[in-house]
Design a protein around this motif. Structure first.
Motif, short mmCIF file in Angstrom:
data_model
loop_
_atom_site.label_atom_id
_atom_site.label_comp_id
_atom_site.label_asym_id
_atom_site.label_seq_id
_atom_site.Cartn_x
_atom_site.Cartn_y
_atom_site.Cartn_z
N ILE A 160 1.24 -1.53 -0.20
CA ILE A 160 0.16 0.03 -0.30
C ILE A 160 0.24 1.35 0.01
O ILE A 160 0.72 2.34 -0.56
N ARG A 211 0.89 4.25 -3.19
CA ARG A 211 0.64 5.44 -2.48
C ARG A 211 1.30 6.91 -2.85
O ARG A 211 1.85 7.54 -3.00
N THR A 270 -9.19 -0.12 -2.81
CA THR A 270 -9.21 0.91 -2.44
C THR A 270 -10.49 1.03 -1.88
O THR A 270 -11.66 1.41 -0.65
N SER A 293 -12.57 5.03 0.62
CA SER A 293 -11.32 5.61 -0.41
C SER A 293 -10.99 7.06 -0.82
O SER A 293 -10.18 7.44 -1.18
N TRP A 295 -4.52 7.07 2.61
CA TRP A 295 -3.90 5.65 2.81
C TRP A 295 -4.64 5.25 4.57
O TRP A 295 -4.15 4.97 5.31
N GLU A 323 -5.98 2.65 3.39
CA GLU A 323 -6.10 1.28 3.32
C GLU A 323 -5.48 0.26 4.09
O GLU A 323 -5.15 -0.53 4.47
#
Length: 213
Positions: free
Chosen positions: A29, A33, A133, A177, A181, A183
């Protein structure tokens, strides 16, 4: 002797698999990102060589994260055994399997986009991003909520971890989503749960008196 060995081995397997999943998922992740800080909004999103390498590394980690999660989920389900009702256990199992399916689907779609062109098609990027997401995280939210429910009913999870699980599940379910961040909530929760399992097993085995059979 064999049932006792299985009872002791299952929490260790669940904790170890959960730690591996949490670390791999979190790293993947973070890589995605960092490479795509603004997601896939707009049709002019371009990916340079460094970003492509970061995303490719993340995609290579996701299958191993999914495998570790399956082991983690299976060990947790074995630990619950027959003490849980069929409804909750079915939702637990279904949400976990759907999470892995959407995770692999997102990875496959993103890999196809990277292989096509440097920029990739907007549809392919949006499809992979939505799977990861939105849908995968929604299934993760259901998995967190059902796991926390099982842990509360069986009394195997401390109250703060149960409350944290419900908050984490509701956050992923509602926010999705919309918050960047977010996630990381799922691997963070999995890491805390896994460390708690390993800690409880260590305390249990350390406090168990020695006896001969």
């Amino acid at each position: 002797m064999e049932p006792e060995h299985r009872h002791l081995a299952t929490p260790w397997a669940a904790g170890l698999a959960g730690v591996i999943f949490a670390v791999l998922m979190a790293v993947a992740i973070v890589l995605v990102r960092v490479a795509l800080p603004q997601g896939v909004e707009g049709s002019d999103v371009s990916i340079d060589a460094g970003q492509r390498d970061a995303v490719r590394t993340a995609l290579e980690l996701l299958p191993f994260a999914g495998i570790a999660f399956l082991w983690f989920m299976g060990a947790l389900r074995e630990q619950a055994g027959r003490a849980e009702d069929r409804f909750v256990s079915t939702v637990f199992l279904g949400s976990g399997l759907l999470f892995v399916a959407t995770l692999f689907g997102a990875a496959a779609a993103a890999g196809t986009v990277l292989a096509e062109t440097q920029q990739g098609s907007p549809f392919g990027r949006d499809y992979a991003y939505a799977l990861l997401t939105t849908y995968a995280m929604r299934m993760a939210a259901v998995f967190i909520l059902t796991t926390s429910t099982i842990g509360r009913r069986l009394g195997v999870l401390p109250r703060p971890l149960v409350v944290l699980g419900f908050l984490a599940g509701l956050t992923l379910l509602v926010v999705g989503s919309d918050v960047p961040w977010s996630e990381l909530v799922f691997p963070g929760w999995a890491l805390l749960l896994s460390l708690n399992i390993l800690w409880q097993r260590r305390r249990g085995t350390g406090a168990r008196p020695a006896h001969s059979t």
